[in-house]
Design a protein around this motif. Sequence first.
Motif, short mmCIF file in Angstrom:
data_model
loop_
_atom_site.label_atom_id
_atom_site.label_comp_id
_atom_site.label_asym_id
_atom_site.label_seq_id
_atom_site.Cartn_x
_atom_site.Cartn_y
_atom_site.Cartn_z
N SER A 196 0.83 -1.19 0.00
CA SER A 196 0.00 0.00 0.00
C SER A 196 0.87 1.25 0.00
N TYR A 197 0.53 2.18 -0.90
CA TYR A 197 1.16 3.49 -0.91
C TYR A 197 0.06 4.51 -0.67
N GLN A 198 0.19 5.30 0.43
CA GLN A 198 -0.93 6.10 0.90
C GLN A 198 -0.49 7.51 1.29
N PRO A 199 -0.47 8.42 0.34
CA PRO A 199 -0.16 9.81 0.69
C PRO A 199 -1.41 10.55 1.19
N ASN A 200 -1.24 11.34 2.25
CA ASN A 200 -2.31 12.15 2.84
C ASN A 200 -1.86 13.61 2.86
N ASN A 214 11.51 11.97 2.63
CA ASN A 214 12.15 12.47 1.41
C ASN A 214 12.11 11.43 0.29
N GLY A 215 10.96 10.75 0.17
CA GLY A 215 10.79 9.79 -0.91
C GLY A 215 11.28 8.40 -0.60
N SER A 216 11.88 8.19 0.56
CA SER A 216 12.40 6.88 0.93
C SER A 216 11.58 6.30 2.08
N PRO A 217 11.16 5.03 1.99
CA PRO A 217 10.39 4.43 3.08
C PRO A 217 11.26 4.14 4.30
N VAL A 218 10.73 4.48 5.49
CA VAL A 218 11.42 4.20 6.75
C VAL A 218 10.49 3.35 7.60
#
Length: 810
Positions: free
Chosen positions: A400-404, A467-471
């Motif tokens: 899942s990619y979920q921007p809010n 900054n665009g990288s998953p943590v």
Amino acid sequence: MRRLISMTVWGLLMTTTQISAQNKSTVDGNVKDNNGKALESVTVSLLKAKDSTLVKTDITDANGQFELSASAGGKFLLSYTIVGYDKKFSDHFELQAGQSFHAGAVSLNAAPKKLQDVTVTSRKPMIEVKADKTIFNVENSINATGSNALELLQKSPGMQVDNNDNISMKGKTGVKVYVDGKMMQLNSKDLAAYLRSINSNDIEAIEMISNPSAKYDASGNAGIINIRLKKNKKFGTNGSMTAGFEQGVTPKGNGSVNLNYRDKKVNLFSNVSGNIGRYENDMNLYRIQRDTLYDQHAVNYNNNKSINIKTGADFFLDSRNTIGGLITTNFSTNDWTSTSNTDISYYPTNAYQKTLKAFNTIPGNRSNIDANLNYRYADTSGKEINFDGDYGQFRGRGNSYQPNYYQDMNGNILSQVINRNYTPTNIDIYTAKVDIEMPKWKGKLGFGAKFSYVKTDNTFDFFTDANGSPVKVLSRSNSFSYKENVNAAYVNYQRQFNPKWSLQAGLRAEQTNSEGILTRADGLVQDDNNVKRNYFDLFPSAALTWTVDKKNTLNLTYSRRIDRPTYQDLNPFENKLDELTYEKGNAFLRPQYTDNVELSHTFMYMITTSVGYSHVKDYSTMTTDTVKNATFVQQKNLATQQILTFSIGSPLPIKKWWNGYANFWYNYQMFKGMIGNNELKTSIPLFGAYMQHSFTLGNDYTAEASGWFNGPSIWGATWKTNAQGALDLGIQKMFLQKKATIKLSATDIFHTASPWRAHSVFGGLNINGSGSWESQTFRVNFTYRFGSSQVKDARQRQTGLESESKRIKG
């Protein structure tokens, strides 16, 4: 315990086989045409000389030979039939117990007409009402064409499918869905995805069983739905090809190919089908929580591609012994996307504060693989043994990619939160069972045992975006392992005492051992990290039938049943759906128990009326609750649920060319319990109706009109939904010597099945919900059948995975 079950099964097999070997009589011979050439596939029937009652049938092999067995002596005769030849009877002969009789060579004369060019077909009624179940014969329905299995359930008598894909029967939740006798252990989301991948072209019938006997697993407080897939029943080499097109908001397609080879010794069968399409639906939630108003509008898209493969073989070792193997697979990709817009306001003054724009992209795939090995023994005395060994595998993957984005009224971004998660699920199921039936004590005695072992592994890795990288967020990531072993045994007895009274009674015992282990990525130990359960239950069932006279029959049934939590409902960790909503599991969920009693009356073998009562202990349902400004859903146990039910249904033979069916049901549900610190005490009436009319128009044209209606309903004990219904129309034409069929149908003519509306006020949360889906469609379906048309009943068997597959949740 496993060793005990194995020894018990082996002992049952040996004992019954030894009993059946006594007093066996055989009749053999061979059949030729009038030129002396051996005739294959001739039906040879052993009949009682007194009244021509059928005792046993056999089919001649490639050499024209046959062998029949009888359990008792007497006077008999033989009949020989095959398309294209005159039927022939033998002279009467006497057979002693344990004696063999050789009928010699028999010659059949070719019929004067070309009967091989004539196909005789029988048509089942679209809806069959029996004492223990209602059957929807899908293959006879025009309006079922192009539908998937989930849509067909919504159209079936007494069935409901809500906007969250929860299935209920006559308003009662807790229905267990079987496919070919195997329970699908999937949660509502995964089960819905699987059922959508099954096209109506692959379905023979849907059976709705409200009070199953002790032979069935005790799971399912509302009863059982068994979706029977098509299995070719014809001798020789034959098959069919189907292609379909559906236009809703977007176009969709489906197709299938069936191949079959069958003779006296072997039956080989296979089916491949596929579906492709984009499905669209929208959802609106108007939520008041504390002093804040959330006005959410979302549009969801599901790009679905699926393929189903079924292949198997039955080997007829002799007239009594059969072994078979069956493999069914389902592979699907479901790329789900969502776009939502939520305006947030201060409720007392309706002052605008900000807007949340959320996007969710979940590319996912699922696969189911089930393998079955079956042995069946049956003789003419009524003794039968069925043994099944099964392995089932479920694999699910989701990212899942979920921007809010929080924005002001001018669209300027105030803040943003970007979440990701990875959610693989692995489930493995092992089962073994044996079922035995035999004549005993002037009736039929059935008994058996079953062993099942299930292991599930679920991972939930949660990430934020830097900054665009998953943590990875360790405090919100976990792995959950669940193991469950159920050992069961049952006994069932059935007897007709006299022409008026019959009884069926049974008892099933199930012993359950389970353990759920949660491992948090941050190493934190909490109360629900490890939950073990061990419990033993007895499940009695009974049915008493009284034939009052030629026109009236009464049937009284009782059963006790259990609903165990789905595997993923036990996972206690949170799964964030967006910034304001999430779902969480409950490791302390208890199974719910239901006692059902029902009295039915049948008039003239047509009109069936029933009344019933159900009491549910530890009733489990999905609840909505709040934490701060967020809302979450969670499965919880309430105290009790009580249900009073009424239904009436009947075929309607209006004219020779016009047949119909009508069904009406009503129930009254009472809930009492606690959700958190809030007391729940509510009652609600529910009702619904189903009707179907078929018309024979001549020149190989037939037409159909069908419809359903469900009144205001309830979901999750607190959600009240508005009424829904639909009318479908269809027409079909057969051509190419009835080998080809084209069907045209339109669903939800008046667009009344969609939209839906629901409302919930509970625990300080006030929600109005609405939405719609692609219920209004136009469908075209073409089918072509080829090969042999000589029909032979295929053996029916129930695999051993019935009660495990339903409880998988992704």
